[in-house]
Design a protein around this motif. Sequence first.
Motif, mmCIF file in Angstrom:
data_model
loop_
_atom_site.group_PDB
_atom_site.id
_atom_site.type_symbol
_atom_site.label_atom_id
_atom_site.label_comp_id
_atom_site.label_asym_id
_atom_site.label_seq_id
_atom_site.Cartn_x
_atom_site.Cartn_y
_atom_site.Cartn_z
ATOM 1 N N TRP A 150 -4.801 8.335 4.399
ATOM 2 C CA TRP A 150 -4.287 7.422 3.371
ATOM 3 C C TRP A 150 -2.789 7.618 3.252
ATOM 4 N N ASN A 151 -2.150 6.679 2.586
ATOM 5 C CA ASN A 151 -0.706 6.756 2.467
ATOM 6 C C ASN A 151 -0.181 6.202 1.167
ATOM 7 N N CYS A 152 -0.406 4.881 0.959
ATOM 8 C CA CYS A 152 0.297 4.216 -0.141
ATOM 9 C C CYS A 152 -0.516 4.205 -1.426
ATOM 10 N N LYS A 153 -1.818 4.236 -1.284
ATOM 11 C CA LYS A 153 -2.722 4.107 -2.436
ATOM 12 C C LYS A 153 -2.436 2.840 -3.230
ATOM 13 N N ALA A 154 -1.955 1.813 -2.545
ATOM 14 C CA ALA A 154 -1.616 0.572 -3.230
ATOM 15 C C ALA A 154 -1.998 -0.642 -2.394
ATOM 16 N N ALA A 155 -2.951 -0.479 -1.478
ATOM 17 C CA ALA A 155 -3.417 -1.573 -0.630
ATOM 18 C C ALA A 155 -2.305 -2.200 0.197
ATOM 19 N N HIS A 156 -1.345 -1.376 0.623
ATOM 20 C CA HIS A 156 -0.229 -1.909 1.413
ATOM 21 C C HIS A 156 -0.158 -1.373 2.831
ATOM 22 N N CYS A 157 -0.508 -0.108 2.999
ATOM 23 C CA CYS A 157 -0.258 0.498 4.309
ATOM 24 C C CYS A 157 -1.417 0.270 5.274
ATOM 25 N N GLY A 158 -2.593 -0.003 4.753
ATOM 26 C CA GLY A 158 -3.733 -0.287 5.623
ATOM 27 C C GLY A 158 -4.340 0.938 6.279
ATOM 28 N N SER A 159 -4.017 2.154 5.802
ATOM 29 C CA SER A 159 -4.526 3.320 6.521
ATOM 30 C C SER A 159 -5.843 3.863 5.982
ATOM 31 N N CYS A 160 -6.277 3.439 4.795
ATOM 32 C CA CYS A 160 -7.451 4.077 4.181
ATOM 33 C C CYS A 160 -8.745 3.309 4.427
ATOM 34 N N LEU A 162 -10.983 -1.133 1.834
ATOM 35 C CA LEU A 162 -9.870 -0.202 1.630
ATOM 36 C C LEU A 162 -10.338 0.753 0.535
ATOM 37 N N CYS A 177 -8.717 2.662 -1.245
ATOM 38 C CA CYS A 177 -7.807 2.734 -2.391
ATOM 39 C C CYS A 177 -7.868 1.480 -3.250
#
Lengths: 258, 260
Positions: free
Chosen positions: B63-73, B83, B85
């Motif tokens: 995970w990275n942004c925890k804001a539905a932006h980075c797409g990693s989770c 997602l 997050c």
Amino acid sequence: MSLAAITSAINRRLPWWAGPIAIVTALTLFTFYSLWVVFFQSHAATYQTPEGINYLSPFYSPYIPSPWEWLSPAVFILWIPLGFRATCYYYRKAYYRAFFWDPPACSDDAQRKEPREPESYRGERAAPWIFNNIHRYFFYGSIIIVTFLAIEAVLAMFPVDGGFALPLGALILLINAILLGGYTFGCHSFRHLIGGRLDCYSCFKGGGALRKLYKGVSKLNARHATWAWASLFSVVFADIYLRLVIAQIISDPILFRI
Amino acid sequence: MESSQHRGASPETQKTVRINIYRGDAEGGEFVEYDVPLVEGMVVLDAVLYVQAHISPDLAVRWNCKAAHCGSCGGEVNGRPKLLCKTRVDDYEGEEIRVSPMRAFPLIKDLVTDVSWNYEVARSIPEFKPAEKAPFTMYEEDVERLYEPKRCIECFLCQDVCHVLRSHHKHPAFAGPRFFAKIQSLEMHPMDTGHRTEYLKEGRGGIGFCNITKCCTEVCPEHINITDNSIIPLKERVVGDYYDPAKWLMRKIRGRRNGE
Ligand code: SF4
Ligand code: SF4
Ligand code: FES
Ligand code: FES
């Protein structure tokens, strides 16, 4: 609560197989009904009511008389709308999911029910589904049919003895023509042909107008599935209504006359 | 499936939520049950991170942004790509919660999968070929269709749900919905002169495998209409270049392939 919120709440509660079963039922019934029209309803489809209104069921329009007693005139026409629907991108989704379980729904447990061996999946790359690529030709045919249906509806407003009348049957035919028009002109192939295939609208004269048309078609297209079902039901409804009128089980009320 | 149990170190009075997290690697694994203190408005990633911080520090999650932006989770909650997050725990009130890794990609550990296959596909796409050197003037009406696919955050949830990859494992011959959205943004670009229908039909694209069943559109957290606005328009372009008999005949008569 909005309609969308209600339907999504219902969808969350229903099991994944509820959608496929509803679609299988509706499409199977429609197919049987059409086959019944083609094979068991070979008598003339045109009818004049006692009020002098001329009717033609949407299944037979445009009317091409059949040379044989046993062969329904619907045969010459029905392959176009049936082919149009069978190759329609929306119905493809519906029947791949509901009839072939390819996949039946999106969740993991539904996808695990997909019956095919992984190696034997060809999608739309091989027969039979590769033939769905001719969809745009059925679209061309459907334009003709929708035009005739609209004409038919308007003609039913002019009784043989002159004047203008609005019988219920003509109104039903008109609504049917509008629903079929919304379905036909929201077609993905039409959306492509009218402007989707272009990359630049400002690069040539008339591009702006095409872009406007394209955007209009896109609007219809966004609700394509709704138009598809509405027009499917309306066409069957109109046909049943006219059959009941022809059989003199019900009479066709004239809503107003001048 | 066997499952073991762990209790979070939560005080007796606090409400807890039970989540089942897949623990394992390429060799295999199982769901493990954890009880996590329930916090108002918490998302599944919060619960997973709580487990990592307080119960099982070796739990792997990306995970990275925890804001539905980075797409990693990206992962799956009850078998649906999500997602982590952006998925609220209280959406599952009264249901069991099972968190698992994306099934269409090789598992590295726990919730972390190896998504590098996607980067290979990205490299195989015929690149942007502008008619003139940038910067160039473009008009709003010509580029407005490109905004939608550009919203993509490359979470690969659409790739994960697609039955062509997930159930039929066509990874070597199919690009997947995320890249059809990408190709649409290149193909419809007013300045682009590249051709991608050959890639889509004959090459690595494999768009014919897609049977437009729309699961990708259903799961996209960015609400990109992948099927209607990317895949079907591209399929229509492929029809125009390869299947349309009238066009095929015209090409034969002209003796050359469209645009080549
Ligand atoms: S619509 Fe096509 S690309 Fe999208 S999930 Fe279905 S098969 Fe895959
Ligand atoms: S298209 Fe949507 S689901 Fe697919 S990678 Fe992009 S954001 Fe994620
Ligand atoms: S896509 Fe449905 S009618 Fe053409
Ligand atoms: S952590 Fe960035 S999208 Fe979820």
